[in-house]
Write a protein that holds these residues in place. Structure first.
Motif, PDB file in Angstrom:
ATOM      1  N   ARG A 191       0.763  -1.097   0.006  1.00 22.78           N
ATOM      2  CA  ARG A 191      -0.025   0.014  -0.060  1.00 22.78           C
ATOM      3  C   ARG A 191       0.546   1.279   0.059  1.00 22.78           C
ATOM      4  N   GLY A 192       1.920   1.260   0.854  1.00 26.41           N
ATOM      5  CA  GLY A 192       3.030   2.392   1.015  1.00 26.41           C
ATOM      6  C   GLY A 192       3.527   2.520  -0.519  1.00 26.41           C
ATOM      7  N   LEU A 193       3.838   1.387  -1.138  1.00 24.68           N
ATOM      8  CA  LEU A 193       4.453   1.650  -2.521  1.00 24.68           C
ATOM      9  C   LEU A 193       3.539   2.324  -3.574  1.00 24.68           C
ATOM     10  N   LEU A 194       2.332   1.849  -3.483  1.00 24.76           N
ATOM     11  CA  LEU A 194       1.141   2.339  -4.174  1.00 24.76           C
ATOM     12  C   LEU A 194       1.131   4.087  -3.906  1.00 24.76           C
ATOM     13  N   MET A 195       1.172   4.530  -2.842  1.00 21.02           N
ATOM     14  CA  MET A 195       1.143   5.752  -2.689  1.00 21.02           C
ATOM     15  C   MET A 195       2.367   6.777  -3.274  1.00 21.02           C
ATOM     16  N   LEU A 196       3.484   5.773  -3.464  1.00 24.52           N
ATOM     17  CA  LEU A 196       4.674   6.410  -4.190  1.00 24.52           C
ATOM     18  C   LEU A 196       4.719   6.556  -5.574  1.00 24.52           C
ATOM     19  N   GLY A 197       3.596   5.987  -6.274  1.00 19.78           N
ATOM     20  CA  GLY A 197       3.534   6.234  -7.429  1.00 19.78           C
ATOM     21  C   GLY A 197       3.600   7.508  -8.260  1.00 19.78           C
ATOM     22  N   PHE A 198       2.675   8.351  -7.617  1.00 19.93           N
ATOM     23  CA  PHE A 198       2.723   9.835  -8.117  1.00 19.93           C
ATOM     24  C   PHE A 198       3.896  10.592  -7.759  1.00 19.93           C
ATOM     25  N   PRO A 199       4.494  10.552  -6.465  1.00 17.67           N
ATOM     26  CA  PRO A 199       6.079  11.268  -6.352  1.00 17.67           C
ATOM     27  C   PRO A 199       6.838  10.597  -7.210  1.00 17.67           C
ATOM     28  N   LEU A 200       7.035   9.438  -7.690  1.00 22.13           N
ATOM     29  CA  LEU A 200       7.755   8.859  -8.539  1.00 22.13           C
ATOM     30  C   LEU A 200       7.709   9.325  -9.823  1.00 22.13           C
ATOM     31  N   ARG A 201       6.585   9.447 -10.340  1.00 24.62           N
ATOM     32  CA  ARG A 201       6.172   9.988 -11.583  1.00 24.62           C
ATOM     33  C   ARG A 201       6.353  11.455 -11.756  1.00 24.62           C
ATOM     34  N   ILE A 202       6.429  12.219 -10.629  1.00 21.54           N
ATOM     35  CA  ILE A 202       6.660  13.679 -10.690  1.00 21.54           C
ATOM     36  C   ILE A 202       8.023  13.750 -10.898  1.00 21.54           C
ATOM     37  N   MET A 203       8.790  12.947 -10.093  1.00 22.95           N
ATOM     38  CA  MET A 203      10.226  12.811 -10.262  1.00 22.95           C
ATOM     39  C   MET A 203      10.937  12.508 -11.673  1.00 22.95           C
ATOM     40  N   SER A 204      10.275  11.636 -12.328  1.00 20.77           N
ATOM     41  CA  SER A 204      10.744  11.259 -13.765  1.00 20.77           C
ATOM     42  C   SER A 204      10.570  12.301 -14.591  1.00 20.77           C
ATOM     43  N   ILE A 205       9.260  13.187 -14.540  1.00 22.11           N
ATOM     44  CA  ILE A 205       9.080  14.173 -15.384  1.00 22.11           C
ATOM     45  C   ILE A 205       9.854  15.500 -14.769  1.00 22.11           C
TER      46      ILE A 205
END
Length: 263
Positions: A191-205
């Motif tokens: 569940r925690g890693l699912l929450m990280l999906g948005f920050p990781l996407r922001i970082m990639s862009i």
């Protein structure tokens, strides 16, 4: 439920590169007149305030008139306010043992930790320690907000390059949060890693490796079919990626190369 709805609405809005009614005062203030805000609620408020900044940034990169100076001044004021609000949120977090799980009344009554640091000092790195999974997950959202705000300064300030190390510290904090959460045993880690999906996407862009741009050539897209081109065009609008790409190509890449001693 209301705060979760706010979070989903923000993510949907920024993915579609648009504003949302939840960013208006009647939604950020009135619902909390009886029930005070938590750390999560206040961070979501700050995230919604990023949307108008991104809208102004979009106008700057597409402007065809001589309004650039006025828009840049407006953007600079708005972004500096966001940076200050993020600093205030961070200073309140570090004054508590577990700010993310703290009840609303405890959060609102907590004394902000007084520091002698200037929130705008490029050499100051306001980062959260990953003491538990909720703090690591929400801290990564905080880091992603800092990434966007500090990158936007490249459109309004000639000294924005001074924040490059601070930006990289926030990016590394997101990656550290991912490692921290992945090491947590049990289903809560997923569940925690699912929450990280948005920050990781922001970082990639908003903080892509410079090598990706150096090796990118127009020929790389020549073999794409129509469907792939349409998908690429759609992705370019997600998370204001077109703004991030403009900032990186016109400002960030140049400043990084100038500071790289190997060049």
């Amino acid at each position: 439920m209301l705060t979760e709805n706010f979070d989903l609405k923000f993510v949907a809005s920024i993915y579609r590169s648009e504003q949302h009614a939840f960013a208006l005062p009647e939604w950020t203030n009135i619902p909390f007149q009886i029930h005070p805000k938590t750390a999560f609620d206040e961070l979501i408020d700050i995230l919604f305030r990023l949307l108008p900044c991104l809208s102004v940034a979009d106008k700057i990169i597409t402007a065809t008139t001589n309004t650039d100076d006025w828009l840049q001044g407006r953007l600079n004021t708005m972004v500096l306010d966001i940076i200050f609000q993020l600093y205030k949120w961070w200073s309140q977090c570090i004054s508590m043992l577990s700010p993310v799980e703290a009840p609303a009344d405890e959060w609102m009554n907590a004394n902000k930790k007084h520091t002698n640091e200037d929130p705008y000092d490029p050499s100051h790195f306001p980062l959260l320690y990953h003491t538990d999974m909720p703090t690591a997950a929400l801290g990564s959202v905080y880091d992603s907000a800092n990434l966007i705000a500090l990158r936007l300064l490249f459109l309004s300030s000639t000294s924005a390059y001074l924040y490059e190390e601070r930006i990289q510290r926030h990016a590394q904090s997101i990656l550290s949060a991912k490692e921290f959460i992945a090491a947590v045993p049990g289903p809560s880690s997923g569940r925690g890693l699912l929450m990280l999906g948005f920050p990781l996407r922001i970082m990639s862009i908003w903080n892509p490796p410079i090598q990706e741009d150096i090796h990118l050539t127009p020929n790389a897209y020549e073999k794409s079919d129509d469907n792939e081109s349409k998908c690429s065009s759609a992705r370019s609008k997600e998370l204001f990626a077109h703004v991030a790409s403009y900032i990186f190509n016109h400002h960030v890449a140049t400043s990084r190369k100038m500071r790289d001693p190997s060049n």
